[in-house]
Write a protein that holds these residues in place. Sequence first.
Motif, short mmCIF file in Angstrom:
data_model
loop_
_atom_site.label_atom_id
_atom_site.label_comp_id
_atom_site.label_asym_id
_atom_site.label_seq_id
_atom_site.Cartn_x
_atom_site.Cartn_y
_atom_site.Cartn_z
N LEU A 100 2.63 -5.28 -0.68
CA LEU A 100 3.35 -4.39 0.21
C LEU A 100 2.56 -4.34 1.51
O LEU A 100 1.38 -4.00 1.52
CB LEU A 100 3.48 -2.99 -0.39
N LEU A 101 3.20 -4.71 2.60
CA LEU A 101 2.54 -4.74 3.88
C LEU A 101 2.85 -3.48 4.67
O LEU A 101 3.95 -2.94 4.59
CB LEU A 101 3.00 -5.96 4.69
N GLN A 102 1.85 -3.04 5.45
CA GLN A 102 2.07 -1.87 6.28
C GLN A 102 2.95 -2.26 7.46
O GLN A 102 2.57 -3.08 8.29
CB GLN A 102 0.74 -1.30 6.77
N SER A 105 3.25 3.01 11.24
CA SER A 105 2.68 4.34 10.97
C SER A 105 3.22 5.30 12.02
O SER A 105 3.33 4.96 13.20
CB SER A 105 1.15 4.29 11.03
N THR A 152 2.82 6.66 6.69
CA THR A 152 2.66 5.20 6.74
C THR A 152 3.70 4.56 5.83
O THR A 152 3.85 4.97 4.67
CB THR A 152 1.25 4.78 6.31
N ASP A 154 4.70 1.33 3.86
CA ASP A 154 4.34 0.03 3.29
C ASP A 154 5.61 -0.59 2.70
O ASP A 154 6.35 0.08 1.96
CB ASP A 154 3.29 0.18 2.20
N TYR A 155 5.84 -1.86 3.02
CA TYR A 155 7.12 -2.45 2.66
C TYR A 155 6.93 -3.91 2.28
O TYR A 155 6.16 -4.65 2.91
CB TYR A 155 8.08 -2.34 3.87
N LYS A 156 7.63 -4.34 1.26
CA LYS A 156 7.62 -5.74 0.85
C LYS A 156 8.72 -6.45 1.64
O LYS A 156 9.90 -6.34 1.33
CB LYS A 156 7.86 -5.87 -0.65
#
Length: 462
Positions: A100-102, A105, A152, A154-156
Amino acid sequence: MFRKNDGAVDHLQKAAGNGTRVRIYYADVSQQVIDNNTDYSGRIEVKLEEKEAILVIRKVQLSDEREFFCQVNGLAAGTNESRTNLRVFLFVSFFHCDLLLQVASCEVRNGFPKPNITWYKNEKYLTPVPDKANILILVTRESSGFYSVQSTLDYKVEKEDKNSLFLCEVSFAVPGAIRTTNTRAINITVHYPTTTMKLWKELPQGLVKEGDTVKLGCQGDGNPPPHVIFNRGQEPNKVFNSSGNILTLTSVSRKDSGVYTCRPLGVDESSNVKGEMELAVHYLDPAFVVPKDSEMMLRGEELTATCNALSSLPTSTVWYKDRKKVGQGHTLHLTDASYQTSGEYKCEVTVPSLPALRTSGSVHIIVQGSPEMEGGEKEVQLDEAVGWTVNLSCKAVGHPRPSISWTIAGSQIVNQAHEDSVNSVVSIELTSDVSATCNASNDMGTEAKIYHIKASKSSFFL
């Protein structure tokens, strides 16, 4: 590998896992025994050498990671043993890890009461989804009593997210209402592999002919776009020099026809990740005419002439004589040849679907025969006044070119010669009735024309 003393008895044992030992092998001077009903029955063998006993374990398992003992009984020399630990390792040939990438924010400082932060993707409310989307919220109560909130996301990311827009919305309470404000929507860069390739012809528009410059374009659906290489089916090991994703072929010929492919650099030739297209370079060879160059005919004969040109496309042929259309199609039929049939016949071959392709050829027809008088009259009656000068003309055609002679006394003859004809003029001063004969002859025969001139007295006197 365990060492032993000469004449000793070997006992190879392993730890049972509960502190006890289980014998798996025994040997003395007269026998070797592999114990039955153990984890190693059928999987071990022991090689006895001069001072060593080597234990070989086949099909090693994770459960074989344990301690092994070798016990040697030296009889009068006493008993001794040695031990070793077997470690078992497993190499993992495939693993999968989802990260999972940030994505972004969002932070609000010094608010009261505590602000709320909400995330949106493409204007749709975004909620946490296991292994897909995670929202982390950090709330800080400042010494002033105000709240600072940081959220924040975080999303794939996947290929389908390449055009997605993300934003966060901040809401906070005011007397009697809830106010909201949005951040600027952002787009994230998604890297994904190339799965399909497309190959197309940029230039020229329409059909390709020999001599054209051809440009082929190639594009993959990956990001970043892949570096591509071009091949041709007839030469799979040859890589064409290209400029980026454009392949330029100058002054193409029919030999450049074939199936062209483009694929990402580094992808194996057997991979289905490639673009394909068939390039057809069309051609029209020079016209071939039969009879060739020239043909001799006799008057009254028939002749069939043909005009053909090898082409990759259907052709159309038209015949011309003296710039006038005289025939259509690859074959020209000439019947009942006359001197008017003589001349140059030109055929023009074109490709209707590709007008720039055209060629031509010609044949020169010569009709051979005895002389033929122009006008067709064999005898001419004239009535002229005495004392006048009469000019008589005689024109004959034929091949070979005829010669003309007159049978009349005291005449002046003028001959004008052309390629296949002769024009002769004779001047006669009338004193009495005259008969003049024009004779035209060549190797094929003769023909004559007779003038009968009656000399009459003039009714006008000075």
